[in-house]
Design a protein around this motif. Structure first.
Motif, short mmCIF file in Angstrom:
data_model
loop_
_atom_site.label_atom_id
_atom_site.label_comp_id
_atom_site.label_asym_id
_atom_site.label_seq_id
_atom_site.Cartn_x
_atom_site.Cartn_y
_atom_site.Cartn_z
N GLY A 5 0.88 -1.13 0.02
CA GLY A 5 -0.15 0.12 0.05
C GLY A 5 0.86 1.32 -0.14
O GLY A 5 0.44 2.20 -0.74
N GLU A 9 1.03 4.21 -2.78
CA GLU A 9 1.07 5.51 -2.61
C GLU A 9 2.01 6.26 -3.22
O GLU A 9 1.82 7.51 -3.63
CB GLU A 9 0.74 5.92 -0.99
CG GLU A 9 -0.44 5.38 -0.48
CD GLU A 9 -1.70 5.67 -1.08
OE1 GLU A 9 -1.86 6.96 -1.58
OE2 GLU A 9 -2.67 5.00 -1.01
N THR A 103 -8.88 1.36 -5.32
CA THR A 103 -8.00 1.37 -4.17
C THR A 103 -8.70 0.29 -3.32
O THR A 103 -7.81 -0.38 -2.76
CB THR A 103 -7.56 2.63 -3.85
OG1 THR A 103 -6.85 3.43 -4.73
CG2 THR A 103 -6.81 2.38 -2.57
N ASN A 107 -7.77 -3.19 -2.01
CA ASN A 107 -7.52 -3.30 -0.47
C ASN A 107 -8.66 -2.79 0.26
O ASN A 107 -8.99 -1.72 0.32
CB ASN A 107 -6.33 -2.69 0.00
CG ASN A 107 -6.03 -2.79 1.35
OD1 ASN A 107 -6.70 -3.63 1.87
ND2 ASN A 107 -5.09 -2.03 1.64
N SER A 112 -6.16 0.58 6.63
CA SER A 112 -4.53 0.29 6.16
C SER A 112 -4.37 1.10 4.85
O SER A 112 -3.18 1.33 4.92
CB SER A 112 -4.64 -1.25 5.69
OG SER A 112 -3.47 -1.56 5.04
N VAL A 113 -5.24 1.39 4.17
CA VAL A 113 -5.07 2.28 2.93
C VAL A 113 -4.76 3.75 3.49
O VAL A 113 -3.61 4.20 3.06
CB VAL A 113 -6.20 2.55 2.07
CG1 VAL A 113 -6.03 3.43 0.95
CG2 VAL A 113 -6.55 0.96 1.53
N ALA A 116 -1.11 3.60 5.02
CA ALA A 116 -0.09 3.51 3.86
C ALA A 116 -0.05 4.98 3.45
O ALA A 116 1.10 5.29 3.47
CB ALA A 116 -0.58 2.59 3.01
#
Length: 278
Positions: A5, A9, A103, A107, A112-113, A116
């Motif tokens: 992730g 990014e 995205t 995920n 979590s995204v 990240a």
């Protein structure tokens, strides 16, 4: 999953032109301010520019060991708007261009995204801090040396200040991420960033200096906390003698600034990040 992730990014950020455009503008802006201030006060300290001509009358004029930290801190004192902007744009751009949909499909763990993205922007903010240091220390030290002022490049306190400045800029980028999540409209986020950093907070900080009660509150403003973390600030020149309150310790300033980042990010997560996207 988190490492993938973070890599994703970085890819999103580096495939746009905004990051390097902001870096160029940041360098030019800080270099101009740092060299200009170093020339003004270095000239006054050396006698090349009479204080009466400069309009200072000698009052509140930094000189000697007090001038280099002031010049070097410009990156965080006035340049923090740039990492905030890149953090906000990196987040609001997801809403504007609807890239959140693929995205989240890749995920579905949205926390979590967001984590990240925060980690990636922390690193990007540190890069902005390094560029600000190159601008302020590079041009400022050269200018001060020209006027016979020791730039204190051999002093460990100078490099400690530089390290804290880089940390402050990294934290500002996370503040930008949190603001972008909290206010997903890109136009609104940009207006808020520019209005607050360039007008609202400077006025609040200046107004708060004159009374002890407001000064004790004002030192918890994000810009004041950032300056406390760095350890030097242009605003210290404007503080009236005998008024106001002592600033936070550097580690306290860092915790306050981190607190803003966490509050904005967590608040934005529940306000907009968890909502359905199309």
């Amino acid at each position: 999953m988190l490492l993938r992730g973070v890599a994703a990014e970085f890819t999103k950020i580096l495939t746009t032109r905004m990051w390097w455009i902001l870096l160029i503008v940041l360098f030019a802006y800080i270099a101009m301010l740092a060299s200009g201030l170093a020339a003004l006060f270095g000239g006054i300290a050396s006698g090349a520019i009479p204080a009466e001509v400069a309009g200072t009358g000698g009052a509140g004029t930094p000189s000697g060991a007090g001038l280099p930290p002031l010049v070097y801190s410009f990156g965080a004192t006035l340049g923090y708007v740039f990492p905030v902007l890149i953090g906000a744009l990196a987040t609001t751009g997801e809403f504007r261009h609807q890239t959140l949909t693929p995205t989240f499909l890749a995920n579905p763990r949205r926390a979590s995204v967001l984590a990240a993205k925060s980690i990636a922007l922390f690193v990007v903010g540190a890069v902005f801090g390094l560029v600000a240091v190159l601008a302020s220390v590079g041009t400022g030290a050269l200018t001060m040396s020209t006027f016979g002022v020791d730039p204190l490049l051999g002093d460990s306190d100078t490099w400690a200040l530089v390290g804290r400045l880089v940390l402050a800029m990294a934290l500002w980028a996370i503040v930008g991420v949190g603001l972008g999540v909290l206010v997903p409209s890109q136009v609104a986020a940009i207006v808020i960033v520019l209005a607050f950093t360039q007008f609202i907070e400077p006025l609040l900080r200046l107004a708060a200096m004159f009374i002890d009660v407001t000064a004790n509150i004002g030192k918890f403003l994000p810009g004041a906390a950032s300056d406390a973390l760095v350890g030097a600030s242009f605003y210290s020149m404007m503080s009236p003698v005998g008024a106001g309150a002592a600033s936070l310790e550097w580690w306290q300033g860092g915790l306050v600034l981190l607190g803003y980042a966490v509050v904005f990010t967590v608040g934005g997560y529940f306000v907009s990040w968890k909502k359905d996207v199309t």
